[in-house]
Design a protein around this motif. Structure first.
Motif, PDB file in Angstrom:
ATOM      1  N   VAL A  34      62.256  28.790  32.770  1.00  0.00           N
ATOM      2  CA  VAL A  34      61.681  27.602  32.142  1.00  0.00           C
ATOM      3  C   VAL A  34      60.423  28.051  31.411  1.00  0.00           C
ATOM      4  O   VAL A  34      59.627  28.828  31.939  1.00  0.00           O
ATOM      5  N   ILE A  35      60.270  27.552  30.183  1.00  0.00           N
ATOM      6  CA  ILE A  35      59.076  27.852  29.404  1.00  0.00           C
ATOM      7  C   ILE A  35      58.385  26.533  29.081  1.00  0.00           C
ATOM      8  O   ILE A  35      59.007  25.612  28.563  1.00  0.00           O
ATOM      9  N   GLY A  36      57.107  26.467  29.397  1.00  0.00           N
ATOM     10  CA  GLY A  36      56.304  25.296  29.085  1.00  0.00           C
ATOM     11  C   GLY A  36      55.295  25.652  28.009  1.00  0.00           C
ATOM     12  O   GLY A  36      55.102  26.824  27.693  1.00  0.00           O
ATOM     13  N   GLN A  37      54.613  24.656  27.471  1.00  0.00           N
ATOM     14  CA  GLN A  37      53.712  24.921  26.355  1.00  0.00           C
ATOM     15  C   GLN A  37      52.261  24.590  26.677  1.00  0.00           C
ATOM     16  O   GLN A  37      51.548  24.024  25.876  1.00  0.00           O
ATOM     17  N   SER A  38      51.832  24.936  27.878  1.00  0.00           N
ATOM     18  CA  SER A  38      50.435  24.704  28.234  1.00  0.00           C
ATOM     19  C   SER A  38      49.859  25.988  28.814  1.00  0.00           C
ATOM     20  O   SER A  38      50.460  27.044  28.718  1.00  0.00           O
ATOM     21  N   SER A  39      48.723  25.888  29.449  1.00  0.00           N
ATOM     22  CA  SER A  39      48.086  27.032  30.087  1.00  0.00           C
ATOM     23  C   SER A  39      48.865  27.461  31.330  1.00  0.00           C
ATOM     24  O   SER A  39      49.496  26.642  31.999  1.00  0.00           O
ATOM     25  N   TYR A  40      48.780  28.738  31.650  1.00  0.00           N
ATOM     26  CA  TYR A  40      49.449  29.253  32.844  1.00  0.00           C
ATOM     27  C   TYR A  40      48.902  28.613  34.122  1.00  0.00           C
ATOM     28  O   TYR A  40      49.568  28.618  35.161  1.00  0.00           O
ATOM     29  N   HIS A  41      47.720  28.027  34.055  1.00  0.00           N
ATOM     30  CA  HIS A  41      47.132  27.382  35.237  1.00  0.00           C
ATOM     31  C   HIS A  41      47.993  26.232  35.765  1.00  0.00           C
ATOM     32  O   HIS A  41      47.858  25.839  36.912  1.00  0.00           O
ATOM     33  N   HIS A  42      48.855  25.697  34.911  1.00  0.00           N
ATOM     34  CA  HIS A  42      49.667  24.552  35.315  1.00  0.00           C
ATOM     35  C   HIS A  42      51.001  24.949  35.953  1.00  0.00           C
ATOM     36  O   HIS A  42      51.707  24.088  36.464  1.00  0.00           O
ATOM     37  N   ILE A  43      51.342  26.234  35.926  1.00  0.00           N
ATOM     38  CA  ILE A  43      52.641  26.669  36.461  1.00  0.00           C
ATOM     39  C   ILE A  43      52.747  26.386  37.959  1.00  0.00           C
ATOM     40  O   ILE A  43      53.693  25.748  38.415  1.00  0.00           O
ATOM     41  N   LYS A  44      51.783  26.868  38.729  1.00  0.00           N
ATOM     42  CA  LYS A  44      51.856  26.739  40.193  1.00  0.00           C
ATOM     43  C   LYS A  44      51.903  25.274  40.646  1.00  0.00           C
ATOM     44  O   LYS A  44      52.764  24.903  41.442  1.00  0.00           O
ATOM     45  N   PRO A  45      51.007  24.403  40.139  1.00  0.00           N
ATOM     46  CA  PRO A  45      51.085  22.995  40.555  1.00  0.00           C
ATOM     47  C   PRO A  45      52.405  22.329  40.153  1.00  0.00           C
ATOM     48  O   PRO A  45      52.961  21.532  40.903  1.00  0.00           O
ATOM     49  N   PHE A  46      52.922  22.673  38.958  1.00  0.00           N
ATOM     50  CA  PHE A  46      54.177  22.075  38.500  1.00  0.00           C
ATOM     51  C   PHE A  46      55.351  22.538  39.365  1.00  0.00           C
ATOM     52  O   PHE A  46      56.218  21.738  39.726  1.00  0.00           O
ATOM     53  N   CYS A  47      55.363  23.814  39.729  1.00  0.00           N
ATOM     54  CA  CYS A  47      56.421  24.324  40.613  1.00  0.00           C
ATOM     55  C   CYS A  47      56.345  23.674  41.989  1.00  0.00           C
ATOM     56  O   CYS A  47      57.370  23.337  42.582  1.00  0.00           O
ATOM     57  N   SER A  48      55.127  23.478  42.490  1.00  0.00           N
ATOM     58  CA  SER A  48      54.964  22.795  43.785  1.00  0.00           C
ATOM     59  C   SER A  48      55.455  21.360  43.709  1.00  0.00           C
ATOM     60  O   SER A  48      56.114  20.867  44.627  1.00  0.00           O
ATOM     61  N   GLY A  51      59.475  21.631  43.132  1.00  0.00           N
ATOM     62  CA  GLY A  51      60.283  22.462  44.026  1.00  0.00           C
ATOM     63  C   GLY A  51      60.972  23.611  43.304  1.00  0.00           C
ATOM     64  O   GLY A  51      61.831  24.289  43.858  1.00  0.00           O
ATOM     65  N   TYR A  52      60.577  23.870  42.059  1.00  0.00           N
ATOM     66  CA  TYR A  52      61.201  24.905  41.236  1.00  0.00           C
ATOM     67  C   TYR A  52      60.716  26.285  41.677  1.00  0.00           C
ATOM     68  O   TYR A  52      59.522  26.533  41.745  1.00  0.00           O
ATOM     69  N   THR A  53      61.655  27.193  41.981  1.00  0.00           N
ATOM     70  CA  THR A  53      61.288  28.534  42.459  1.00  0.00           C
ATOM     71  C   THR A  53      61.812  29.651  41.560  1.00  0.00           C
ATOM     72  O   THR A  53      61.622  30.822  41.873  1.00  0.00           O
ATOM     73  N   HIS A  54      62.470  29.300  40.473  1.00  0.00           N
ATOM     74  CA  HIS A  54      62.964  30.324  39.549  1.00  0.00           C
ATOM     75  C   HIS A  54      61.817  30.738  38.618  1.00  0.00           C
ATOM     76  O   HIS A  54      60.686  30.318  38.798  1.00  0.00           O
ATOM     77  N   GLU A  55      62.108  31.527  37.606  1.00  0.00           N
ATOM     78  CA  GLU A  55      61.065  32.024  36.701  1.00  0.00           C
ATOM     79  C   GLU A  55      60.513  30.918  35.797  1.00  0.00           C
ATOM     80  O   GLU A  55      61.259  30.057  35.343  1.00  0.00           O
ATOM     81  N   MET A  56      59.187  30.990  35.555  1.00  0.00           N
ATOM     82  CA  MET A  56      58.548  30.044  34.646  1.00  0.00           C
ATOM     83  C   MET A  56      57.442  30.770  33.888  1.00  0.00           C
ATOM     84  O   MET A  56      56.682  31.535  34.461  1.00  0.00           O
ATOM     85  N   TYR A  57      57.395  30.505  32.594  1.00  0.00           N
ATOM     86  CA  TYR A  57      56.394  31.105  31.718  1.00  0.00           C
ATOM     87  C   TYR A  57      55.813  30.017  30.818  1.00  0.00           C
ATOM     88  O   TYR A  57      56.352  28.921  30.747  1.00  0.00           O
ATOM     89  N   VAL A  58      54.728  30.355  30.116  1.00  0.00           N
ATOM     90  CA  VAL A  58      54.133  29.400  29.193  1.00  0.00           C
ATOM     91  C   VAL A  58      53.956  30.033  27.813  1.00  0.00           C
ATOM     92  O   VAL A  58      53.840  31.243  27.677  1.00  0.00           O
ATOM     93  N   ASP A  59      53.947  29.166  26.817  1.00  0.00           N
ATOM     94  CA  ASP A  59      53.757  29.532  25.414  1.00  0.00           C
ATOM     95  C   ASP A  59      52.747  28.543  24.830  1.00  0.00           C
ATOM     96  O   ASP A  59      53.117  27.611  24.126  1.00  0.00           O
ATOM     97  N   PRO A  60      51.442  28.709  25.152  1.00  0.00           N
ATOM     98  CA  PRO A  60      50.438  27.720  24.747  1.00  0.00           C
ATOM     99  C   PRO A  60      50.335  27.500  23.235  1.00  0.00           C
ATOM    100  O   PRO A  60      50.015  26.401  22.796  1.00  0.00           O
ATOM    101  N   GLN A  61      50.609  28.511  22.455  1.00  0.00           N
ATOM    102  CA  GLN A  61      50.548  28.361  21.001  1.00  0.00           C
ATOM    103  C   GLN A  61      51.874  27.876  20.412  1.00  0.00           C
ATOM    104  O   GLN A  61      52.001  27.720  19.213  1.00  0.00           O
ATOM    105  N   ARG A  62      52.889  27.687  21.248  1.00  0.00           N
ATOM    106  CA  ARG A  62      54.213  27.159  20.870  1.00  0.00           C
ATOM    107  C   ARG A  62      54.920  28.043  19.839  1.00  0.00           C
ATOM    108  O   ARG A  62      55.690  27.567  19.024  1.00  0.00           O
ATOM    109  N   GLU A  63      54.687  29.343  19.912  1.00  0.00           N
ATOM    110  CA  GLU A  63      55.321  30.268  18.960  1.00  0.00           C
ATOM    111  C   GLU A  63      56.832  30.298  19.136  1.00  0.00           C
ATOM    112  O   GLU A  63      57.580  30.327  18.157  1.00  0.00           O
TER     113      GLU A  63
END
Length: 165
Positions: A34-48, A51-63
């Motif tokens: 899963v790729i989101g478009q915000s800061s990496y700081h939001h990954i851990k709270p969003f996964c908690s 309940g998502y435990t697979h891979e997650m990354y962010v693309d803050p500049q939406r490239e």
């Protein structure tokens, strides 16, 4: 790819993605990302939260979003409804706003107008499937993506399955 981490439809979609067993993915030699478009700081709270435990990354500049041609704004076809969204629009929007206001860093965790999508990529850079969301309810059914990727499907309902013999 998510619209943003606060979007209630994205949250509910990822809650269902969390139900895909790692064993199903490993058996098919597939990674679920899963790729989101915000800061990496939001990954851990969003996964908690989901309940998502697979891979997650962010693309803050939406490239990646721009490269894939993902649109900003809602499309005209609002009759499309994701089978993974359980909340109605009003209640879902209220919950999203409440999470934004009560979160540790008051922000909207990405561009709220950015649409997401789903793709099957690889091996290498070959794109086998690409779905660009037209609006926040236009998620491709997860089982469609799983089938196209050669992964066993999942029962996303809470109802027991009936097997006729």
């Amino acid at each position: 790819m998510l619209q943003n981490f606060l979007c209630y439809t994205c949250k509910e979609y990822v809650e269902d993605l969390a139900k895909v067993p790692k064993a199903f993915l490993q058996e098919a030699n597939v990674r679920l990302v899963v790729i989101g478009q915000s800061s990496y700081h939001h990954i851990k709270p969003f996964c908690s939260l989901t309940g998502y435990t697979h891979e997650m990354y962010v693309d803050p500049q939406r490239e990646i979003y721009k490269t894939l041609g993902m649109k900003r704004g809602e499309g005209n076809n609002v009759s499309v409804r994701s089978p993974h969204v359980k909340s109605n629009t009003l209640l879902g929007s209220i919950r999203s706003t409440w999470r934004a206001m009560t979160g540790p860093a008051f922000d909207f965790q990405g561009d709220p107008a950015q649409q997401g999508g789903a793709l099957i990529l690889g091996p290498g850079n070959e794109v086998h499937f690409l779905h660009l969301d037209k609006n926040r309810l236009d998620h491709v059914p997860i089982n469609t993506v799983l089938q196209l990727a050669g992964v066993k499907t999942v029962n996303f309902t809470n109802k027991p399955q009936i097997i006729h013999i």
